[in-house]
Design a protein around this motif. Structure first.
Motif, PDB file in Angstrom:
ATOM      1  N   TYR A 196       0.824  -1.200   0.000  1.00 37.46           N
ATOM      2  CA  TYR A 196       0.000   0.000   0.000  1.00 37.46           C
ATOM      3  C   TYR A 196       0.864   1.258   0.000  1.00 37.46           C
ATOM      4  CZ  TYR A 196      -4.242   2.589   0.949  1.00 37.46           C
ATOM      5  OH  TYR A 196      -5.304   3.436   0.846  1.00 37.46           O
ATOM      6  N   VAL A 197       1.886   1.254   0.850  1.00 37.24           N
ATOM      7  CA  VAL A 197       2.759   2.424   0.911  1.00 37.24           C
ATOM      8  C   VAL A 197       3.533   2.586  -0.396  1.00 37.24           C
ATOM      9  CG1 VAL A 197       4.757   3.423   2.072  1.00 37.24           C
ATOM     10  CG2 VAL A 197       2.946   2.376   3.398  1.00 37.24           C
ATOM     11  N   LEU A 198       3.918   1.452  -0.960  1.00 34.41           N
ATOM     12  CA  LEU A 198       4.649   1.497  -2.225  1.00 34.41           C
ATOM     13  C   LEU A 198       3.783   2.117  -3.318  1.00 34.41           C
ATOM     14  CD1 LEU A 198       7.493   0.312  -2.648  1.00 34.41           C
ATOM     15  CD2 LEU A 198       6.412  -1.450  -4.027  1.00 34.41           C
ATOM     16  N   MET A 199       2.555   1.669  -3.369  1.00 36.16           N
ATOM     17  CA  MET A 199       1.627   2.226  -4.358  1.00 36.16           C
ATOM     18  C   MET A 199       1.457   3.727  -4.148  1.00 36.16           C
ATOM     19  SD  MET A 199       0.309   0.327  -6.681  1.00 36.16           S
ATOM     20  CE  MET A 199      -1.258   1.011  -7.182  1.00 36.16           C
ATOM     21  N   ALA A 200       1.366   4.113  -2.871  1.00 35.57           N
ATOM     22  CA  ALA A 200       1.194   5.539  -2.571  1.00 35.57           C
ATOM     23  C   ALA A 200       2.390   6.324  -3.085  1.00 35.57           C
ATOM     24  CB  ALA A 200       1.023   5.736  -1.073  1.00 35.57           C
ATOM     25  N   CYS A 201       3.594   5.777  -2.863  1.00 29.99           N
ATOM     26  CA  CYS A 201       4.794   6.467  -3.326  1.00 29.99           C
ATOM     27  C   CYS A 201       4.788   6.597  -4.834  1.00 29.99           C
ATOM     28  CB  CYS A 201       6.048   5.702  -2.909  1.00 29.99           C
ATOM     29  SG  CYS A 201       6.271   5.653  -1.164  1.00 29.99           S
ATOM     30  N   PHE A 202       4.236   5.607  -5.502  1.00 28.29           N
ATOM     31  CA  PHE A 202       4.198   5.636  -6.960  1.00 28.29           C
ATOM     32  C   PHE A 202       3.165   6.638  -7.457  1.00 28.29           C
ATOM     33  CE2 PHE A 202       2.205   3.756 -10.816  1.00 28.29           C
ATOM     34  CZ  PHE A 202       3.248   4.014 -11.680  1.00 28.29           C
ATOM     35  N   LEU A 203       2.041   6.698  -6.732  1.00 29.68           N
ATOM     36  CA  LEU A 203       0.915   7.508  -7.215  1.00 29.68           C
ATOM     37  C   LEU A 203       1.160   8.999  -7.112  1.00 29.68           C
ATOM     38  CD1 LEU A 203      -2.452   5.914  -6.178  1.00 29.68           C
ATOM     39  CD2 LEU A 203      -1.778   6.726  -8.408  1.00 29.68           C
TER      40      LEU A 203
END
Ligand code: SF4
Lengths: 284, 464
Positions: free
Chosen positions: B212-219
């Motif tokens: 989830y955090v990884l996706m947030a960093c990507f988004l």
């Protein structure tokens, strides 16, 4: 497919002005002094290029299709604001007319913005419009500073009453709705002329005067001169030269007696059409 | 902690409340849904008419090629940005007041992209050949034009739509599992499939948090780039009024601004329709309003600097354009926009206003109106006042354009409400987490992610 072709020609494609060694570059010169605003060029263009007559109503709502238009500007005395037009219908110094069509820009702003590359530059200096490829995003039209692109907002060709479709020029397509179109310098005639030369075994050269655009052909005062700018003996390069207009400059320095200019030169779009300024009686 | 007044909500009650929202919304829910559906039908009719007759019926004309379809496109893309802001940026900065409201903000992101994606289709002349903008191997042996900002748009939208849908979905998995355990009938089947066999083990939670955090960093960078690309539709052209270098940051700020306003609108709407009074508290509204106010000021600054840089430049055309905007035929639009987007947000300076749901509802609608007009005044006036004096025409959107615009609002709200009816629109596990932490640590701030993780593992162990 095209990726490999692109890689093969990479060094050539990367080169600036990679069309500069081409033998032909079509250009035009329009003398505003000679233009009387009679609009026969407009009529000839409409007939030659199968441009639909949209009718009174659609004309009123701004869906006019003529690739060539005559722009009328009132000549006002130096320093007077254009408010004056409202006061008198025919200002003293009269109007001047500017035939305006696609300027076949050499740095055409309409080209890079098309998402599907439906408009591109041909080696002979034309800004080509590929109707079949056009998806109608109309980005080219908004980005053209001259606003000379025309969009088929309706299927005009369906409204042609029966025997009239016989009048259509068989050398050129009839455009359907949702497609952008614009002046092509009568590309069908240019291709024919090139073909004729090729039949005779001559490549890369078209004799001056062997091909005329429809507007040039019909102009009663010979205000329009068209030809190959690369050919130093052609009338059009003579006109350009004698009026001090050069390619690859975005400001022209007219000497005494030279009247040449290109429209919106400061935008650096490099039009292939040169205009000759009207001579005015500054004492009037 | 007390500022959220949530410590009293029991864990089981959270589940019950949220799950109840799936079953029994207020009657008004059905009314709103029906209105939206009717709007969509009108829009479909208008589009069918336009498709058959040609784009001329939308009353755009020859030099005035672009109008509300493009401004709607920009508006909806913009709206999607603050969903990402709320869920991704605030997640990374540990602002835990976001927890009860981020789910619907994410859903808003996805559905507003879904709405935006329709507009290029409606806008272009030959819809049936639209797929030509995609770079696929074909027998024409021709690529699309990679230099065109419209092509970048196509990439940007697909990437953003995919990743925001994934982000929404991933964040929802633990909740889907809760739903699965409680649901019956078709819902059971749906949730079982979608929760991907979630059991709530500690390892699962760890993997989940990481993803989830990884996706947030990507988004976050993606969102910024998407709207910068949309801005380059205009900034890359040579039209006066579009050819503005500061457009990308201006568009991003504008996007966050209108998006925050949309979040407030939906906040009030959901709170009422699904009876979420205990979760979506005035205190959270207060924070959201403050955030909106800050972004409003950033947007205003960029707007002003755009005007100033044109005013003090020597570009004659741009200059004329600017004067024309304020005094010309579209002056009404520009002044209304300035009123709604510059003056109205100052009402949020008062706390009384910030915690008053209905006041905020009205303010947010006004801001959105202002931001819609902002997009309109970016697209239309330059086409009516450009280099070529001969072709300057003033065109107002006709019935077809306005119907389709209204339908887009209906379409968005319809999708959104259906989502809220089928899926939990308040994140149950995050709210629990918040309540848990607030009870445990009192006012102490959460320090780092590891700690959260440890706590969570302990909690899970304690539970099982
Ligand atoms: S005049 Fe307009 S349409 Fe013609 S090449 Fe230049 S930008 Fe393109």
């Amino acid at each position: 497919m095209s990726l490999s072709r692109m890689l093969e020609n990479w060094s050539r494609l990367n080169q600036r002005d990679y069309y500069k060694d081409e033998p032909i570059m079509w250009g035009m010169s329009i003398d505003l002094n000679k233009c009387t605003g009679c609009a026969s060029c407009v009529t000839a263009c409409n007939a030659e290029n199968n441009i639909p007559a949209v009718g009174k109503e659609k004309c009123g709502s701004g869906h006019t299709m003529s690739w060539m238009r005559i722009e009328r500007y009132w000549d006002l005395p130096e320093g007077e604001a254009d408010l004056a037009v409202e006061d008198s219908e025919y200002p003293e110094r009269g109007a001047h007319f500017a035939p305006m069509m696609c300027q076949q820009c050499n740095h055409a702003p309409c080209e890079p913005v098309c998402p599907v590359a439906a408009t591109y530059h041909t080696p002979d200096g034309l800004n080509a419009q590929v109707y079949n490829r056009c998806i109608g995003s109309r980005y080219c039209g908004t980005n053209c500073p001259f606003k000379v692109r025309y969009f088929n907002f309706f299927d005009y060709q369906e409204d042609i009453p029966h025997p009239m479709e016989m009048l259509l020029n068989p050398d050129i397509t009839v455009r359907s709705k949702g497609v952008m179109e614009k002046c092509t310098f009568c590309v069908q005639r240019l291709r024919n002329a090139k073909g004729d030369q090729a039949d005779k075994g001559i490549r890369g050269h078209v004799e001056d005067g062997a091909v005329q655009t429809a507007c040039q052909q019909s102009c009663p005062t010979d205000a329009i001169v068209f030809g190959n700018l690369k050919d130093e003996t052609s009338k059009v390069s003579h006109a350009w030269e004698s009026h001090g207009v050069e390619l690859n400059r975005h400001e022209q320095f007219n000497a005494e007696g030279e009247r040449g200019y290109r429209v919106f030169e400061e935008l650096n779009v490099e039009p292939s059409v040169m205009y000759l300024d009207r001579v005015r009686d500054t004492n009037a | 902690m007390s500022d959220f007044k949530m410590k009293d909500i029991e864990w089981a009650k959270i589940n019950e409340d949220v799950l109840a929202s799936l079953e029994s919304p207020r009657k008004a829910f059905w009314i709103v849904l029906a209105v939206c559906f009717a709007l969509v039908l009108c829009g479909v009719a208008a589009e069918i008419y336009q498709y058959n007759m040609g784009l001329g019926v939308a009353l755009m004309n020859n030099p005035h090629y672009w109008q509300t379809y493009i401004s709607n496109f920009v508006f909806w893309i913009g709206m999607s940005h603050s969903g990402t802001l709320l869920s991704a940026i605030l997640l990374l900065t540990h602002a835990d007041w976001r927890k009860p409201i981020y789910r619907f903000a994410e859903a808003m992101t996805f559905f507003s992209i879904a709405t935006a994606a329709i507009f290029p289709v409606i806008h272009i002349g030959r819809v049936w050949d639209m797929y030509w903008v995609l770079p696929y191997p074909n027998q024409h042996a021709i690529w699309p034009n990679f230099r065109s900002p419209l092509l970048w748009d196509a990439f940007a939208i697909t990437t953003y739509a995919t990743s925001s849908a994934l982000f929404l979905y991933i964040g929802m998995i633990p909740d889907l599992a809760i739903c699965r355990d409680k649901a019956k009938g078709w819902r059971k089947k749906l949730y079982t499939a979608m929760s991907l066999g979630w059991m709530g083990r500690a390892t699962e939670w760890i993997a989940f948090q990481k993803t989830y955090v990884l996706m947030a960093c990507f988004l976050v960078p993606l969102a910024v780039s998407v709207h910068s690309i949309v801005a380059s539709d205009f900034a890359m052209s040579i039209m006066p009024g579009w050819h503005v270098t500061s457009f990308p940051p201006y568009f991003v700020a504008g996007a966050l601004y209108s998006g925050c306003a949309a979040i407030i609108t939906l906040f009030v709407l959901l709170r009422y329709l699904f009876k979420f009074e205990a979760y979506m508290t005035p205190e959270i509204m207060d924070k959201t309003a403050r955030l909106t106010f800050a972004i409003a000021m950033a947007w205003n600054f960029l707007n002003l600097s755009e005007y100033a840089s044109i005013w003090y430049s020597h570009d004659m055309f741009e200059h004329e354009m600017l004067i024309d905007k304020f005094t010309g035929p579209y002056a009404g639009v520009v002044w209304t926009m300035l009123f709604c987007a510059t003056v109205v947000p100052f009402a949020m300076a008062w706390k009384k206003v910030r915690v008053n749901m209905w006041a905020m509802f009205v303010i947010s609608l006004l801001i959105q109106l202002g931001m819609w007009l902002e997009r309109f005044q970016i697209v239309s006036p330059p086409l009516a006042s450009n280099h070529e004096p001969w072709t300057q025409v003033v065109v107002w959107p006709g019935l077809v354009q306005m119907t389709i615009t209204a339908a887009s609002f209906g379409w968005f709200t319809m999708l959104f409400l259906i989502f809220c009816k089928v899926f939990p629109s308040v994140s149950m596990y995050e709210v629990k987490e918040m309540v848990y932490h607030r009870n445990k640590h009192g006012k102490q701030k959460l320090q780092d992610l590891d700690k959260i993780k440890d706590d969570m593992i302990k909690t899970e162990e304690g539970l099982s």
